[in-house]
Every structure is written in structure tokens, then in C-alpha cells.
Design an enzyme around this catalytic site. Structure first.
Site, short mmCIF file in Angstrom:
data_model
loop_
_atom_site.label_atom_id
_atom_site.label_comp_id
_atom_site.label_asym_id
_atom_site.label_seq_id
_atom_site.Cartn_x
_atom_site.Cartn_y
_atom_site.Cartn_z
N LYS A 143 -29.98 74.29 -101.08
CA LYS A 143 -31.39 74.38 -101.51
C LYS A 143 -32.34 73.59 -100.61
CE LYS A 143 -30.60 75.64 -106.34
NZ LYS A 143 -30.56 75.22 -107.74
N GLY B 237 -23.23 77.46 -103.36
CA GLY B 237 -24.18 77.15 -104.41
C GLY B 237 -25.38 76.33 -103.96
N SER B 238 -25.89 75.52 -104.89
CA SER B 238 -27.17 74.84 -104.72
C SER B 238 -27.20 73.79 -103.62
CB SER B 238 -27.57 74.18 -106.05
OG SER B 238 -27.68 75.14 -107.07
N ALA B 239 -26.07 73.49 -103.01
CA ALA B 239 -26.07 72.52 -101.91
C ALA B 239 -27.01 72.94 -100.79
CB ALA B 239 -24.65 72.35 -101.37
#
Length: 715
Positions: free
Chosen positions: A403, A399-401
Site C-alpha cells: 500500500k 496483500g496490504s504490504a
């Protein structure tokens, strides 16, 4: 009278001839003796006194110990009684069998050892014990045909005949062995492992003092048998790090079949104990002990004298980068939070594991690597088991980790400028479902900068960054042509952080993640927010460390240094090798660009809208990035994949001068409502790290390479 005289003359002649013949024969004998004694005397004397010098490696030296960074023992060796057997070059099978029979009356053999006897062992034993019956299994005609076969040499003929005997042994004969005979066979089998003149372990587990005494009293009738002390590998900390420490084979197992050629080429005996997996295997050459080297003077295969050439010694001691006390404290935290949430089946029906890694972002030293998952014990009961191995062998959507890597890819490709504002809005490409940021539904469209996008965890900002890297412009409900090369561009840049490529940790079996195989616009959007390719927890730790230290991808490692064996309990051995930190690559980004992402991570941990602002009041001033990924859990009982969510969190502290980075991964953490277990684990773990740091400073603990005394931490 004349006849008598003639006979007398004939007798005289014959006697003279006999005398001359005897004289001649004695003369020849004396001459021959002279030649033997004078001419060839020294040659025959040398032949009579001829001996051979044979070298052998003896003993079973202990393996090196394994310590943590503060000199606490993680893996040790425990002494134990042992009974050994050494054959000479002239020892016959019949003699060995007789010794085995006598020894079997003095010691017990474990049932598991007897059960491990295979059919071939029984066949060989039967042929040895039944010579006459064995000879009848091959006819004279069959032997004659083998003799007539000119394409086979003598060894091949004997081998073929032996194989024929093996195949023809009556099955009922092999089933008729008594327990006592099998006991003798188990001992005899151990006699035949290894090499002549090299001691073989006959029994080294549960050897009672009574057995040692009985054997000692009868050594005179047990040629080749001896009583001694052996060792057993002990993993002192029970399950802690058990999955990565690996295993060592037993004397019964010896060298694994698939590794025989490799180890024998290095001088190992078949019954030597070797590291068979992970750390014990990876550092086998250092951990193994050196056997004493003996030179035997033999005559006709019998030993007449022996002397030591080189002394044996224990293997080298290995010190890990792991902080054992921190490791155990973090294991407790993970176990508590995992079991607490897993019990809430209505929220997290598929949650069965969790991972947590802490490392030094500047050196790559792994301070702790925690993995816990539910499994079954030998009795089938459900229990939490060590899965530190999974920190680098299992991969997940994170996931967004990631980004931070997406924003920096925008910078590095000159597609995104520091501080650039983009509109966070619902994204709809023609013929695809609408995609939006988690907050868009309630807040509507809004402009935000790169740092705000990291703080809020904006999906739309990352998608538009990906479009800019692809060189396309987004227009609502219009098709979009994304070239495959854009995926390559992103993946190549992500690899600079350690995402999608092996971290090069100093342990075998590392996974490098899985790549999606389709190249549609929606796939690129998923990639940009960490929901397409999968990564290992260790890759996440390396990624966040690269951001923390200013752009250097460091090789993670758990081996800190190698030392000579520690013969004084309160001292460490002399230093032989110290692991040097290795930079694998540097990000192709400027200091300003890296600093911009660092600021974004700081806002995640401190901003009012930060998705990990539970760190806001922490005294150690952390930076972080959280992640949630749509995922699938395969339910074997239902035979299909079920939708779920993974949650992650990466970070480091202190923000201005990072000394520790971390990565938390919880696969299948929840279904609908996020319980934020990832954030709870990370916060508790970082609190514990800085709490222990103060304790260590107060007590004067150290971890640098010194020859100071060993310091024991409280358990």
C-alpha cells in the site's frame, strides 16, 4: 688348346667386367655416403634428434573458499588421498588396458561407480578385448562396399564399420562381464577422460592409506599412475544457505553435457569439476583454481623431459554480505515459529514454508536470506529443509504490504495530494459484490488521511486512490469504465520500487512475479491492495528498502568482495575487487511525498490502530507495513485449489536513520483466524539483529574491507 685359350680369355673378360661393376657400385655407394654425410648430414641429424614441445595443464587446484562478511568459513575444501593416471601421446589402448588390469588388483572401486557404467562403455570395452570376434562382425563384402563408396573418406568408413560392430555385439556377451572385468572397465574409463599428458583422477573418495601404500609400492609396474592429494568441497554450515550456494560436479560427472561446448571453449577438460548451479556456478570463473602449466619435451610421442612454466594456485576467495551468525539465529527463529504454527492443523492446514530477508537499505547488501519449507528426506521422512532459494524464485500475493507503493503512485501521478482525506466506505460497483476495509463492518464509514489509511490499512482509501489514478469517480452501484492503460500506469510505477520486475540480485534464476491477465474494475481494486499480481520476497525487501532510504532502488547482492587465496589461517588475502553499491533507479517522487509514506509506516508500528504495533516499545524505533492476501493453495491429493490466506510484513529500523530493512512472507499462513506469525517472526528477528549489533560492537567485529585478522564468531 685353342678352345682352352678362348675359354680363359672369356673368364678374364668376365672377371674384369665384374671387377669394374663392383668398383662402379662401390664408387656410387661412397659417393652416396658422401652426399648423405657432407651435403645432407645436418638435415638428417636434425630429423633424428627432432623433438616436440607440448604444453599441458596439470593438477587439481582447490576452488576458492566462501566466507561471510565477518570472515567465517561457509564453504571450504577438504584434502583427501587420490590416485591419478597420465597418458602420453603415444600410449596405446592396449597398454592402458594392461595398467588398468594391474591397478584393479590394488584398489577397490565403489559399487556406485561400477553401476554408473553405461551400455556404450561396455560395448567399447568388449570390442577392445575381443579383436578377432569384433573383426567377424563385419563381412568382407560389407567392408568392400564401404571402400567403394567414394563419398566417404577413410575416417568416415572406419566410423561406419565401428558402428556396425557396436550394433552387432551379442547381448549375452555384454551381460557376461564379471565383477572384476567391470572393475577394470571402470578404471579404464577414467583413464580415457581428459587429455594426454594431463593427470586424470582414477579414485579420490575413500582412498585408504593401505591402498595408497600398495599403489606406491607398485608404481614401477604401473606406468602413468601416481598417488597424490586431491580435495573435496565441504559446506561447513550444513543446510544453512545450502539451496543458493549451489553444487560442484565430481570428477566422475565432469562438465555437464549441456555446458560442454561453453566450458571446452574456455580450456576446461571434460573431467574438470565445475560449479553447476547458483552461487558456485555464477562465480565459477573466480572460484575455480588455476592449474599449473607444464611444458613437455616429447620424442615420437614419449616424454623425455618436463618443466613447469607457470605455477598453479587455488581459486579466489569470495566474501559474502551475509552475516553467518545472524543468518543461523534467524533460521532458528523461522524454524521454531513455522513448526509451532504448522502443528496447529486446525488453524493452518496448508502452511508449509516461510521466508525472511534482511538487507542494508542503502547498499543493497543482503545480511540474511532465510527460507524454510517442509519436504522429504531421502528416506521419505518429513523434515524442514533450506529454501533460501525461494526468496527470489517463488512469488506470492502479498496483500496490504504494497500500500505504500499505491499511495506513492497516487502522488507521482498527481492524483493524490499529501494529507488528502478520503471516505473509507463500502464500495459497490454495479453487478459486483460489495468490497470493504476490514474495520468498516464494525466502525462504519469514516474519513481518513493517507497516513491514517496506512496505519489502519484501509482498503477503501487505496481503491479510491486507484480510481483517481484511472480518472474516474466512484458512485455507488454504478458501472465504472477502467481503461487498460491504468493497469500499465500502476505496474510501471510499482516497478520503480522493484515490484513486478527482477531485483537484479547477483544469482541466477530470479523470478519477476506474475501479472493478472484481466482488466476489470475489480481487478484494479485488487491490484491496489496487493491481491492481483504476485511478487517475490526479495522484491518486497527491495521495495521497503526503497522507501526506507529515501527513494533509491538498490540492487540486492550477496557478493561483497573478492580476495586472493588465504594461505595464512589467521589472515585474509589481498583485496582484488569490492562490490560497489548500484542504484537501479530513483522514485519519481519528491522527498516530501516519500517522507509522508515513511510517516505512515511509522504509525503502523507505533500508532494505537497500527497493524504492526507490536514494535511500539522496541528500542530501535521501527517502521513497518503488514499485509494479508486472499490466496489459493493447490492440494495435489485433492486435485484442486483451496482458499487460504498469505501474510506478510515489511519494515526497517531505526526510523530516522535506517540501517536494516526486512521482509517476511508466510504463504498459506491460516484459514480464518490470523495467528500473526509474520509479526512474531519479524519482531524476534529485529530484536536479534540489534542484540547481535551490540555484541559485535563490544567484541570489535568489523565487516569493512581490511587486511585485518579473521575474527571467528561463536557457534
Amino acid at each position: 688348346m685353342k678352345e682352352k685359350k678362348a675359354k680363359k680369355n672369356q673368364t678374364t673378360v668376365r672377371m674384369n667386367l665384374l671387377f669394374v661393376s663392383v668398383f662402379f657400385l662401390f664408387s656410387m655407394l661412397i659417393l652416396r655416403l658422401g652426399v648423405v654425410q657432407i651435403v645432407k648430414g645436418s638435415q638428417y641429424e636434425a630429423e633424428v634428434s627432432r623433438t616436440e614441445n607440448v604444453k599441458s595443464d596439470n593438477g587439481n587446484p582447490p576452488r576458492g573458499k566462501i566466507y561471510d562478511r565477518y570472515r567465517n568459513v561457509i564453504v571450504d575444501n577438504v584434502p583427501m588421498n587420490a590416485i591419478t593416471y597420465t597418458s602420453t601421446q603415444s600410449t596405446k589402448s592396449k597398454e592402458m588396458l594392461e595398467v588398468a588390469e594391474n591397478l584393479s588388483k590394488l584398489i577397490d572401486i565403489d559399487e556406485k561407480v561400477i553401476e554408473s557404467i553405461n551400455p556404450r562403455d561396455k560395448q567399447d570395452y568388449w570390442l577392445l578385448r575381443n579383436k578377432e570376434k569384433a573383426a567377424e562382425l563385419v563381412t568382407k563384402d560389407e567392408l568392400a562396399k564401404l571402400e567403394a563408396n567414394e563419398e566417404m573418406d577413410e575416417d568416415e568408413r572406419n566410423k561406419k564399420a565401428y558402428e556396425m560392430q557396436l550394433d552387432r555385439i551379442p547381448k549375452d556377451e555384454l551381460k557376461a562381464f564379471t565383477n572384476e572385468e567391470l572393475k577394470v572397465l571402470a578404471i579404464f574409463r577414467q583413464f580415457n577422460t581428459g587429455y594426454a599428458l594431463t593427470p586424470k583422477i582414477v579414485k579420490n573418495k575413500n582412498v585408504s592409506d593401505e591402498e595408497m601404500a600398495r599403489v606406491s609400492e607398485n608404481l614401477s609396474s604401473l606406468p602413468g599412475v601416481n598417488v597424490t592429494t586431491d580435495w573435496e568441497r565441504k559446506y561447513v554450515q550444513d543446510s544453512t544457505l545450502r539451496s543458493i550456494l549451489g553444487k560442484v560436479s565430481t570428477t566422475e560427472q565432469g562438465i555437464p553435457t549441456e555446458l560442454v561446448d561453453d566450458f571446452k571453449s574456455k580450456g576446461y577438460a571434460m573431467n574438470d569439476r565445475v560449479g553447476t548451479s547458483y552461487f558456485e556456478s555464477e562465480y565459477e570463473s573466480l572460484l575455480k583454481g588455476k592449474k599449473e602449466e607444464i611444458e613437455h619435451i616429447t620424442k615420437n610421442g614419449s616424454v623425455i623431459d618436463s618443466q613447469m612454466i607457470k605455477e598453479g594456485h587455488s581459486g579466489k576467495d569470495v566474501y559474502l554480505t551475509i552475516d553467518l551468525k545472524l543468518q543461523k539465529e534467524l533460521e532458528t527463529i523461522v524454524e521454531e515459529e513455522l513448526s509451532k504454527q504448522a502443528a496447529k492443523r486446525w488453524e493452518s492446514p496448508y502452511l508449509d514454508r516461510a521466508y525472511l530477508i534482511m538487507m542494508n537499505p542503502y547498499t543493497g547488501e543482503i545480511l540474511s536470506m532465510v527460507g524454510k519449507k517442509y519436504g522429504h528426506d531421502k528416506d521419505g521422512n518429513v523434515e524442514l529443509q533450506d529454501d533460501a532459494l525461494g526468496t527470489f524464485t517463488s512469488e506470492y500475493g502479498v496483500g496490504s504490504a504494497v500500500k505504500g507503493a499505491t499511495v506513492l503512485t497516487g502522488y507521482m501521478t498527481d492524483s493524490l495530494a499529501i494529507g488528502e482525506s478520503l471516505l473509507d466506505e463500502a464500495i459497490q460497483i454495479k453487478d459486483t459484490p460489495v468490497k470493504r476495509s476490514w474495520f468498516n463492518q464494525s466502525r462504519g464509514a469514516m474519513y481518513m488521511t493517507d497516513k491514517q489509511a496506512l496505519e489502519w490499512s484501509s482498503n477503501a482509501y487505496m481503491w479510491k486512490t486507484a480510481f483517481k489514478v484511472a480518472g474516474v469517480t466512484y458512485q455507488k452501484d454504478q458501472p465504472m469504465n477502467i481503461k487498460r492503460e491504468t493497469f500499465d500506469t500502476f505496474r510501471n510505477h510499482f516497478k520503480q520500487f522493484g515490484l513486478g520486475v527482477k531485483t537484479e540480485i547477483d544469482l541466477p534464476g530470479e523470478a519477476d512475479g506474475l501479472q493478472g491477465s484481466e482488466y476489470k474494475p475489480g481487478n484494479l481494486m485488487d491490484f491496489a491492495i496487493g491481491q492481483y499480481d504476485t511478487y517475490t520476497p526479495m522484491q518486497l525487501a527491495q521495495y521497503v528498502s526503497t522507501i526506507a532510504n529515501g527513494g533509491y532502488r538498490m540492487q540486492p547482492h550477496i557478493m561483497k568482495e573478492i580476495r586472493e587465496p588465504n594461505y595464512e589461517s589467521e589472515k585474509v588475502g589481498s583485496l582484488l575487487y569490492e562490490h560497489e553499491s548500484k542504484v537501479l533507479n530513483r522514485l519519481d517522487a519528491s522527498e516530501e511525498e516519500i517522507h509522508s509514506v515513511q510517516q505512515g509506516f511509522y504509525r503502523v508500528a507505533h500508532g494505537a490502530n497500527g497493524t504492526a504495533n507490536n514494535f511500539a516499545n522496541a528500542p530501535y524505533d521501527a517502521a513497518a507495513k503488514s499485509g494479508t492476501a486472499e490466496a489459493f493453495y493447490y492440494a495435489p491429493e485433492r486435485g484442486k485449489n483451496l482458499e487460504t490466506y498469505n501474510t506478510t510484513l515489511v519494515g526497517y529500523a531505526p526510523y530516522s536513520h535506517p540501517e536494516v530493512s526486512f521482509a517476511v512472507v508466510l504463504p498459506a499462513s491460516h484459514q480464518d483466524k490470523d495467528p500473526y506469525v509474520n509479526k512474531t517472526i519479524a519482531k524476534r528477528a529485529m530484536d536479534k539483529y540489534f542484540e547481535l549489533k551490540k555484541e559485535y560492537e563490544k567484541k570489535g567485529y568489523y565487516s569493512e574491507s581490511t587486511d585485518k585478522e579473521v575474527i571467528e564468531t561463536d557457534e
